[in-house]
Write an enzyme that holds these catalytic residues in place. Structure first.
Site, PDB file in Angstrom:
ATOM      1  N   TYR A   1     -10.554 -19.841   4.790  1.00 49.26           N
ATOM      2  CA  TYR A   1      -9.467 -19.819   3.824  1.00 49.26           C
ATOM      3  C   TYR A   1      -8.291 -19.000   4.274  1.00 49.26           C
ATOM      4  O   TYR A   1      -7.162 -19.266   3.890  1.00 49.26           O
ATOM      5  CB  TYR A   1      -9.988 -19.356   2.463  1.00 49.26           C
ATOM      6  N   ALA A   2      -8.532 -17.976   5.115  1.00 50.42           N
ATOM      7  CA  ALA A   2      -7.413 -17.179   5.590  1.00 50.42           C
ATOM      8  C   ALA A   2      -6.591 -17.951   6.620  1.00 50.42           C
ATOM      9  O   ALA A   2      -5.518 -17.539   7.017  1.00 50.42           O
ATOM     10  CB  ALA A   2      -7.923 -15.878   6.197  1.00 50.42           C
TER      11      ALA A   2
ATOM     12  N   ASN B   1     -17.028 -18.179   6.626  1.00 42.07           N
ATOM     13  CA  ASN B   1     -16.172 -18.082   7.792  1.00 42.07           C
ATOM     14  C   ASN B   1     -15.484 -16.718   7.895  1.00 42.07           C
ATOM     15  O   ASN B   1     -15.880 -15.882   8.706  1.00 42.07           O
ATOM     16  CB  ASN B   1     -15.145 -19.223   7.770  1.00 42.07           C
ATOM     17  N   ASP B   2     -14.495 -16.484   7.052  1.00 42.78           N
ATOM     18  CA  ASP B   2     -13.713 -15.257   7.181  1.00 42.78           C
ATOM     19  C   ASP B   2     -14.554 -13.989   7.023  1.00 42.78           C
ATOM     20  O   ASP B   2     -14.267 -12.974   7.648  1.00 42.78           O
ATOM     21  CB  ASP B   2     -12.577 -15.253   6.150  1.00 42.78           C
ATOM     22  N   VAL B   3     -15.615 -14.063   6.193  1.00 39.92           N
ATOM     23  CA  VAL B   3     -16.400 -12.859   5.921  1.00 39.92           C
ATOM     24  C   VAL B   3     -17.307 -12.470   7.090  1.00 39.92           C
ATOM     25  O   VAL B   3     -17.921 -11.417   7.064  1.00 39.92           O
ATOM     26  CB  VAL B   3     -17.241 -13.005   4.634  1.00 39.92           C
TER      27      VAL B   3
END
Lengths: 478, 109
Positions: A444-445, A404-406
């Site tokens: 996660y962020a 997700n965040d990456v």
């Protein structure tokens, strides 16, 4: 004679640690390096048990206790390390790190107690009226503080990684942490000027406050930053172990501890660099609270477009080049084997399949490499971010599995985003991006991902393993 | 406590521990040199390996345990606990690292 032999053993131990760490930093020699360091450790342990003599020449006693404890520790340590799932390895490292910290703290408590009953400074000078004012007390106290902080912090980090502990912070927490640390240091200095009874009591106060500090230190730091924190606590424990080395004038404890302390600090900084953030930024914990103040990204919400299993199968089978972006979701679902199967099935159909590995994909750097290697995915198919990013414009389909965040383009576009500036994979440049996810949950962020609302993005909802299995079956049936 | 006395204490500390302080300083630089440039794939195994190496603290625990007088229950119990914790750190640390690296090895061939 025996003492000289022990010194040589310790020297060999120190050398194996240096060689071990050196070899651990190259992929080809890493495994051997680990084994060499382990061999040095075993030699040093048995050398100590049988050859150690204190200043008065007494050898060690209580062999039954020592061996009982060694056996218990070995069995439990070996079994839990063998049993642990790949996904839970960072937690395990944190847990073992905490054990080391606790061990260092206990040594300091016992030795301080010992010292309070019979002060015996080895310094050539004793200050009149202040029997506790000397380097040994200072070092034992430092070992106690650092060991306790490392223990408590590692336990919180462990709890956070397995989801038992949630992020928690309150206004002014940073100031409170700094105040607490100053109080602990002030008490330590004060302890060296009081009589032994007061000092003994103060020791337990310092111990308790250090534990509290360790908890408060890790609490506000976001879950995604846990690997960095564990690495930092790891170097703390190294320093705590070195304090023990100072106390016993033990060269192998000293070299081992300090090496880990300094190498661990450098490693921590390297990990931060991989995420394009500073260590201060991680410690202050900007991931934790900042997500709420980010309406810009939330406003990006638009329509998402779902894709059916059959369409996905067709799309993938008739592409020339496919890039798979694995993330934590792949690890959680234990879908690495079926992912490899998908890759093989597509390759049989003449599709070029590669993996894009973001440096911090998953919960620890290298997590994805380890995971995919377990499923026998060839090394050459795993491309690092710098290698794969220029390839995305020529890629037909990107399959994002549980990441997700990456892959969040906000890191490039939105300066108000908490992950702004973090290097990300440019998946939005590919012709089509298929995101395989369980639901619309945030990464996660804790921020919204604009990628999901891009016109070229298709969502495929479901558990990674089950979905990939069905997908492989569909492709084979085509 | 005047300045001269404080200075004296500090110098005395350095004099008493001069050999150990030399080791500490050299080890700091060595640690920095060794890590220098490590590929990001190896960050976690390296952290785990370093984690196992600081398990060397177990030697202190063994000394505590071995020196404890038979009637000093606090030292006996704490020492026993410390040896267990230290062993966990060493054994668990090296085994977990080996498991991580085992997987790197397989794909090399």
């Amino acid at each position: 004679m025996e003492t000289n032999l022990l010194e040589i053993i310790y020297l060999i131990g120190s050398i194996t640690f240096i060689l071990g760490l050196k070899m651990l930093s190259h992929p080809d020699s890493a495994r051997k390096g680990n084994l060499i360091a382990a061999a040095g450790m075993i030699t040093a342990i048995f050398g100590t048990i049988f050859l150690y003599h204190d200043v008065e020449g007494n050898s060690l006693g209580n062999y039954i206790w020592i061996f009982a404890a060694l056996i218990i520790g070995t069995v439990v340590g070996f079994y839990s390390a063998k049993k642990v799932q790949m996904t839970a390895m960072p937690e395990m490292v944190s847990l073992f790190n905490g054990m080391g910290g606790a061990c260092a703290a206990i040594i300091s408590i016992v030795e301080l107690n010992h010292f309070f009953h019979a002060p015996h400074p080895i310094e050539s000078f004793v200050t009149n009226g202040h029997p506790l004012l000397n380097g040994q007390v200072l070092i034992m106290s430092l070992g106690l503080i650092i060991g306790s902080v490392s223990f408590a912090g590692s336990m919180v980090a462990w709890g956070k990684l397995n989801g038992k502990v949630k992020d928690f912070s309150f206004p002014g927490q940073q100031f409170m942490n700094i105040g607490l640390m100053l109080a602990i240091l002030a008490l330590t200095v004060f302890m060296m000027f009081v009589d032994v009874e007061t000092a003994q009591m103060l020791m337990y106060v310092i111990f308790s406050l250090s534990l509290v500090y360790g908890v408060l230190f890790v609490f506000p730091i976001g879950g995604a930053d846990m690997p960095v924190v564990i690495s930092l606590l790891n170097s703390f424990t190294g320093v705590a172990a070195a304090c023990g080395g100072f106390l016993y004038s033990n060269s192998v404890m000293l070299t081992g501890g300090i090496l880990v302390g300094s190498a661990g600090t450098i490693l921590t900084i390297l990990m931060c660099k991989a995420m394009n953030r500073s260590l201060m930024n991680v410690i202050i914990g900007s991931f934790g609270g900042a997500s709420a103040s980010n309406p810009a990204a939330a406003g990006a919400a638009g329509d998402i477009r779902e894709i059916t299993m059959n369409d996905t199968a067709v799309l993938l089978s008739y592409s020339k080049s496919v890039v798979i972006v694995p993330g934590y979701g792949l690890a959680v679902a234990q879908a690495q084997h079926v992912c490899h199967e998908l890759e093989k099935t597509l390759e049989e159909k003449g599709v070029e399949v590669r993996y894009a590995i973001h440096p911090v994909a998953g919960r620890m750097p290298g997590h994805m490499n380890v995971l995919l290697a377990e499923a026998d995915v060839p090394y050459t198919k795993l491309l690092e971010m710098e290698e794969i990013n220029p390839e995305f414009p020529n890629t037909d389909v990107v399959l994002v599995i549980g990441a997700n965040d990456v892959v969040n383009p906000a890191a490039k576009r939105d300066p108000s985003s908490p992950i702004y500036g973090m290097p990300v994979l440019d998946v939005e440049l590919a012709a089509t991006t298929i995101v395989l996810k369980r639901g619309m949950a945030k990464g996660y962020a804790g921020i919204e991902n604009e990628l999901f609302y891009e016109p070229k993005t298709r969502m495929l909802f479901g558990d990674a393993k089950a979905t990939l299995q069905k997908l492989v079956a569909e492709i084979k049936a085509l | 406590m005047d300045i001269n006395f404080t200075l004296f204490l500090i110098l005395n500390f350095f004099y008493s521990y001069r050999e150990l302080i030399t080791i500490v300083i050299l080890s700091i630089f060595l640690g920095i040199e060794i890590i220098g440039s490590v590929p990001s794939v190896l960050h976690t195994p390296l952290m785990s390996g370093a984690n196992a190496i600081h398990g060397v603290v177990i030697i202190g625990a063994i000394i505590v345990m071995g020196k404890a007088e038979p009637d000093n229950y606090l030292a006996l119990i704490l020492g026993f606990l410390a040896v267990i914790l230290g062993t966990l750190n060493v054994v668990g640390g090296f085994v977990v690292t080996d498991r991580m690296l085992e997987m790197f090895k397989k794909k090399k061939k």
